[in-house]
Motif scaffolding. Structure first.
Motif, PDB file in Angstrom:
ATOM      1  N   LYS A  52       0.843  -1.191   0.000  1.00  0.00           N
ATOM      2  CA  LYS A  52       0.000   0.000   0.000  1.00  0.00           C
ATOM      3  C   LYS A  52       0.879   1.241   0.000  1.00  0.00           C
ATOM      4  O   LYS A  52       1.470   1.602   1.026  1.00  0.00           O
ATOM      5  CB  LYS A  52      -0.899   0.013   1.245  1.00  0.00           C
ATOM      6  CG  LYS A  52      -2.115  -0.876   1.144  1.00  0.00           C
ATOM      7  CD  LYS A  52      -3.078  -0.585   2.306  1.00  0.00           C
ATOM      8  CE  LYS A  52      -4.349  -1.377   2.153  1.00  0.00           C
ATOM      9  NZ  LYS A  52      -5.326  -1.063   3.234  1.00  0.00           N
ATOM     10  N   PRO A  53       1.000   1.919  -1.152  1.00  0.00           N
ATOM     11  CA  PRO A  53       1.747   3.184  -1.175  1.00  0.00           C
ATOM     12  C   PRO A  53       0.928   4.292  -0.522  1.00  0.00           C
ATOM     13  O   PRO A  53      -0.246   4.487  -0.861  1.00  0.00           O
ATOM     14  CB  PRO A  53       1.962   3.435  -2.674  1.00  0.00           C
ATOM     15  CG  PRO A  53       0.880   2.659  -3.371  1.00  0.00           C
ATOM     16  CD  PRO A  53       0.539   1.487  -2.498  1.00  0.00           C
ATOM     17  N   LEU A  54       1.524   5.009   0.409  1.00  0.00           N
ATOM     18  CA  LEU A  54       0.812   6.018   1.185  1.00  0.00           C
ATOM     19  C   LEU A  54       1.686   7.251   1.394  1.00  0.00           C
ATOM     20  O   LEU A  54       2.886   7.240   1.099  1.00  0.00           O
ATOM     21  CB  LEU A  54       0.430   5.454   2.567  1.00  0.00           C
ATOM     22  CG  LEU A  54      -0.404   4.167   2.594  1.00  0.00           C
ATOM     23  CD1 LEU A  54      -0.313   3.534   3.973  1.00  0.00           C
ATOM     24  CD2 LEU A  54      -1.851   4.466   2.242  1.00  0.00           C
ATOM     25  N   ILE A  55       1.094   8.285   1.911  1.00  0.00           N
ATOM     26  CA  ILE A  55       1.897   9.395   2.441  1.00  0.00           C
ATOM     27  C   ILE A  55       2.538   8.891   3.730  1.00  0.00           C
ATOM     28  O   ILE A  55       1.926   8.148   4.493  1.00  0.00           O
ATOM     29  CB  ILE A  55       1.001  10.624   2.698  1.00  0.00           C
ATOM     30  CG1 ILE A  55       0.407  11.123   1.379  1.00  0.00           C
ATOM     31  CG2 ILE A  55       1.782  11.734   3.386  1.00  0.00           C
ATOM     32  CD1 ILE A  55      -0.600  12.237   1.544  1.00  0.00           C
ATOM     33  N   TRP A  56       3.775   9.296   3.946  1.00  0.00           N
ATOM     34  CA  TRP A  56       4.552   8.725   5.067  1.00  0.00           C
ATOM     35  C   TRP A  56       3.826   8.849   6.407  1.00  0.00           C
ATOM     36  O   TRP A  56       3.776   7.914   7.197  1.00  0.00           O
ATOM     37  CB  TRP A  56       5.924   9.395   5.144  1.00  0.00           C
ATOM     38  CG  TRP A  56       6.796   8.884   6.265  1.00  0.00           C
ATOM     39  CD1 TRP A  56       7.250   9.572   7.315  1.00  0.00           C
ATOM     40  CD2 TRP A  56       7.273   7.547   6.412  1.00  0.00           C
ATOM     41  NE1 TRP A  56       8.003   8.770   8.130  1.00  0.00           N
ATOM     42  CE2 TRP A  56       8.025   7.500   7.595  1.00  0.00           C
ATOM     43  CE3 TRP A  56       7.147   6.383   5.661  1.00  0.00           C
ATOM     44  CZ2 TRP A  56       8.647   6.361   8.050  1.00  0.00           C
ATOM     45  CZ3 TRP A  56       7.759   5.230   6.106  1.00  0.00           C
ATOM     46  CH2 TRP A  56       8.494   5.225   7.294  1.00  0.00           C
ATOM     47  N   ASN A  57       3.229   9.981   6.656  1.00  0.00           N
ATOM     48  CA  ASN A  57       2.518  10.200   7.914  1.00  0.00           C
ATOM     49  C   ASN A  57       1.351   9.224   8.061  1.00  0.00           C
ATOM     50  O   ASN A  57       1.116   8.649   9.122  1.00  0.00           O
ATOM     51  CB  ASN A  57       2.014  11.647   7.973  1.00  0.00           C
ATOM     52  CG  ASN A  57       1.449  11.996   9.337  1.00  0.00           C
ATOM     53  OD1 ASN A  57       1.941  11.512  10.352  1.00  0.00           O
ATOM     54  ND2 ASN A  57       0.442  12.837   9.360  1.00  0.00           N
ATOM     55  N   ASP A  58       0.609   9.011   6.932  1.00  0.00           N
ATOM     56  CA  ASP A  58      -0.517   8.079   6.966  1.00  0.00           C
ATOM     57  C   ASP A  58      -0.037   6.648   7.178  1.00  0.00           C
ATOM     58  O   ASP A  58      -0.714   5.848   7.834  1.00  0.00           O
ATOM     59  CB  ASP A  58      -1.320   8.170   5.662  1.00  0.00           C
ATOM     60  CG  ASP A  58      -2.012   9.524   5.516  1.00  0.00           C
ATOM     61  OD1 ASP A  58      -2.155  10.224   6.553  1.00  0.00           O
ATOM     62  OD2 ASP A  58      -2.395   9.876   4.386  1.00  0.00           O
ATOM     63  N   ALA A  59       1.124   6.311   6.613  1.00  0.00           N
ATOM     64  CA  ALA A  59       1.662   4.955   6.751  1.00  0.00           C
ATOM     65  C   ALA A  59       1.908   4.613   8.223  1.00  0.00           C
ATOM     66  O   ALA A  59       1.587   3.520   8.695  1.00  0.00           O
ATOM     67  CB  ALA A  59       2.950   4.817   5.947  1.00  0.00           C
ATOM     68  N   LEU A  60       2.471   5.567   8.965  1.00  0.00           N
ATOM     69  CA  LEU A  60       2.730   5.334  10.384  1.00  0.00           C
ATOM     70  C   LEU A  60       1.435   5.258  11.186  1.00  0.00           C
ATOM     71  O   LEU A  60       1.304   4.449  12.111  1.00  0.00           O
ATOM     72  CB  LEU A  60       3.637   6.428  10.952  1.00  0.00           C
ATOM     73  CG  LEU A  60       5.058   6.490  10.393  1.00  0.00           C
ATOM     74  CD1 LEU A  60       5.851   7.608  11.071  1.00  0.00           C
ATOM     75  CD2 LEU A  60       5.776   5.163  10.573  1.00  0.00           C
ATOM     76  N   ASP A  61       0.461   6.100  10.822  1.00  0.00           N
ATOM     77  CA  ASP A  61      -0.824   6.080  11.535  1.00  0.00           C
ATOM     78  C   ASP A  61      -1.543   4.751  11.343  1.00  0.00           C
ATOM     79  O   ASP A  61      -2.087   4.176  12.296  1.00  0.00           O
ATOM     80  CB  ASP A  61      -1.713   7.232  11.042  1.00  0.00           C
ATOM     81  CG  ASP A  61      -1.227   8.587  11.539  1.00  0.00           C
ATOM     82  OD1 ASP A  61      -0.446   8.599  12.516  1.00  0.00           O
ATOM     83  OD2 ASP A  61      -1.613   9.608  10.949  1.00  0.00           O
TER      84      ASP A  61
END
Length: 673
Positions: A97-106
């Motif tokens: 799942k490619p995500l924005i880095w902040n969303d990936a951690l959340d």
């Protein structure tokens, strides 16, 4: 010996080399490498089967690590290839799942994804568990070549920088710098755009990603990455804090991929050999091998040379120490005031100290190899009772008291270490304890007389009673004219005289000097006589007395020692109870031992005090009220009788002293009239 030492050094160097090599190659020491089990357990296989698919979520635009290809719209990169290899190793599909880095951690912290690659940090450890490292990354600084304001890491102070949002770089800046303004962007590409627009002073981020973007944008002529970098850190796979089972599974697979050098092969596929995300250990390995070869040669050569020199020094040193030690021992041996001699198992003298020689008026040379009998034995001992014979026969230390020429000696024998080709030898130490015995006897008598002083008031009262009867009857005889009345008064007077005589005899028996004579003693009579002396004390303090003892109990014992012990225990019990209470003495005996229990209902003894009560000069009484020797003497007198004294006390309830005295004769219990 030298061969063994060289072999041992060689083995140690080989082990150290192997350990250093495995640390470089696999990031683990030799023991962990050899003992690590990478086989999945049944529980771990069940876990993977239950989940079917693992979800990986991370930044969508961090090439070459991970990014969405603009043409194919596929999620690609070195880390993606590594995770595909990890998927094959585990035998389970991994969804990307490619995500924005902040969303990936959340999403990872919420449990919506299973894993994400990241740097370890104190803040992130509150939410995630970290695997073994999968690659290494440096924190780089991108600046304009025309800008000479930032040439080192320290020059960042007071500047404005940009980096990917929630990247570790901002946590590092907060920790290491006081005045750096940070701007968070969605990715590094946006941060580089801010630099090209001259809105910031530098871009901070992962070196490999930064290098990729400036190469792609053809910015290398105008912008450069500083040689001085912020950090070099391990990148790991992070999982949710509650998912420790998945972490163990991932670590096993990572170790297997490490052994296969999977990450190095993936990087070579993309860019060829480069140290940007892997440690370049080639030069380190060459240095390591060279270092250990030269170390081995140097150590072996040095060991051979120094061993020879050290051996000579050690021989000389030990020879000097042995000579010095021998002289010191001889000085101590001759300086002691005790009689000391060394005798072999055939009773020949092998050595004697100066005091021993002076005792027998002989020189050391005259005494050496002289037979024990030729010097009148050891203080006149005969062979049948000689402690030397007893020591050799029973192979143990023997301690005896021997009387010789109106003196008392304590004779102690000690078995010496036996050297090869030498006869058995013992050290005989004879100490004159005559003065000590006299002092001890005097102290015992003093404490006994102190106890008599405590009983004086009661004894005086007991004496007044028969004396008053005698006076009254004398007066009556003078006035009476009847012979019958005079005869009756005479009989009463004679009875009162007998009673007074018994009181005086009892007091004299208790007051006589203590000796070491052992005799058959009626225990009931002994304790009753002590009570008779103390009766007035019991009455004055309103204390009841109880004695449970067979009236015909006879025991072979030192009666004077037992009297001393009993009077001390009784007096202490009376002091402990103050006004009112019960004192009970219970005596039991069999063919092996006698047990005497002295129990009172006093205030009890605190546990901290209990452990000190048998120490000399220890007392809880007011100054001037006690010497602190009573229980100390009691303990020693019991020891002399080969007995044991124990105490049990409860605060507010009372105290019980228990004497266990062994029978020293082989006679059965005897009934006496």
């Amino acid at each position: 010996m030298i061969k063994k030492l060289l072999f041992l050094i060689s083995i140690v160097l080989v082990i150290l080399f192997a350990n250093s090599f495995t640390k470089l190659e696999y990031d683990m020491n030799l023991i962990d490498y050899l003992s690590s089990d990478t086989t999945l357990s049944k529980d771990e296989i069940t876990y993977l089967n239950d989940h079917n698919t693992l979800i990986y979520g991370a930044d969508y635009n961090s090439p070459p690590l991970r990014y969405v290809n603009e043409g194919s719209q596929q999620y690609e990169g070195l880390v993606i290839d590594y995770l595909r290899a990890l998927s094959i190793e585990l035998g389970i599909a991994i969804e990307f799942k490619p995500l924005i880095w902040n969303d990936a951690l959340d999403l990872l912290s919420n449990g919506e994804t299973d894993l994400c690659d990241m740097y370890k940090s104190e803040e992130r450890s509150k939410k995630f568990l970290f695997s073994n490292p999968i690659y290494y990354q440096r924190g780089a600084i991108l600046v304009r070549k025309s800008d000479n304001l930032i040439t080192t890491v320290e020059d960042l102070e007071g500047k404005t920088i940009a980096g990917s949002k929630v990247d570790y770089i901002f946590e590092h800046i907060d920790k290491e710098f006081d005045n750096v303004t940070g701007i968070e962007t969605s990715d590094l590409q946006e941060a580089i755009k801010l630099l090209t627009d001259e809105r910031i002073d530098a871009v901070l981020g992962d070196e490999s990603v930064m290098n990729y973007f400036i190469t792609k944008a053809q910015l290398k002529n105008e912008y450069s990455i500083l040689d001085d970098y912020l950090y070099e850190r391990e990148a790991v796979l992070g999982v949710h804090k509650d998912n420790s089972k998945l972490l163990k599974i991932l670590n096993k697979a990572i170790r297997n991929l490490k052994k296969k050098k999977t990450m190095e092969l993936i990087y070579q596929k993309w860019f060829g050999i480069s140290p940007l995300i892997t440690k370049n250990n080639r030069s380190r390995k060459i240095t390591l091998i060279t270092k250990y070869i030269f170390s081995l040669i140097f150590v072996l050569g040095t060991a051979l040379y120094s061993w020879n020199i050290q051996l000579k020094k050690e021989v000389k040193r030990q020879t000097n120490e042995l000579r010095l030690s021998n002289n010191e021992l001889e000085t101590v041996f001759n300086g002691l005031t005790h009689l000391m001699t060394v005798i072999d198992d055939e009773c020949y003298v092998k050595d004697a100290n100066k005091t021993f020689c002076e005792k027998y008026n002989l020189t050391a040379d005259m005494l050496k190899n002289a037979h024990c009998k030729d010097i009148n034995g050891i203080l006149g001992s005969i062979c049948e009772t000689c402690p030397i014979k007893e020591t050799f026969n029973e192979n143990r230390t023997v301690i005896k008291e021997i009387k010789h020429k109106n003196r008392i000696y304590k004779v102690s024998t000690y078995i010496l270490d036996q050297l090869p080709q030498m006869k058995k030898r013992i050290l005989v130490v004879m100490e004159d304890i005559t003065d000590f015995k006299l002092t001890e006897q005097s102290m015992l008598q003093s404490t006994k007389m102190a106890a008599v002083g405590q009983l004086a008031a009661g004894i005086a009262h007991e004496m007044r009673t028969p004396l008053g009867i005698i006076r009254n009857n004398c007066y009556f005889m003078k006035r009476s004219k009847s012979q019958d009345d005079k005869d009756e008064s005479m009989a009463v007077i004679e009875s009162s005289v007998d009673r007074a005589n018994r009181i005086i005899d009892n007091l004299l028996n208790f007051s006589r000097m203590t000796d070491n004579k052992v005799s058959q003693t009626n225990i009931y009579n002994l304790i009753s006589n002590i009570y008779d002396l103390s009766k007035k004390l019991f009455e004055n303090h309103k204390i009841s007395f109880g004695l449970q003892c067979p009236k015909d109990l006879v025991f072979t014992i030192n009666s004077e020692s037992l009297k001393h012990v009993m009077i001390n225990l009784i007096n202490n019990a009376i002091d402990a109870m103050g006004e009112g209470g019960d004192l009970d003495i219970h005596v039991m005996a069999d063919s092996k031992e006698m047990i005497i229990q002295v129990s009172d209902t006093g205030k009890g003894i605190d546990e901290d005090i209990l452990k000190n009560i048998f120490n000399p000069f220890f007392t809880t009484k007011e100054p001037g009220s006690g010497t602190g020797l009573g229980l100390y003497i009691t303990y020693n007198e019991v020891q002399k009788m080969k007995g044991v004294i124990d105490v049990d006390s409860i605060l507010g309830v009372g105290t019980t002293f228990a004497l266990i005295i062994p029978r020293h004769d082989k006679l059965p219990l005897k009934e006496v009239e």
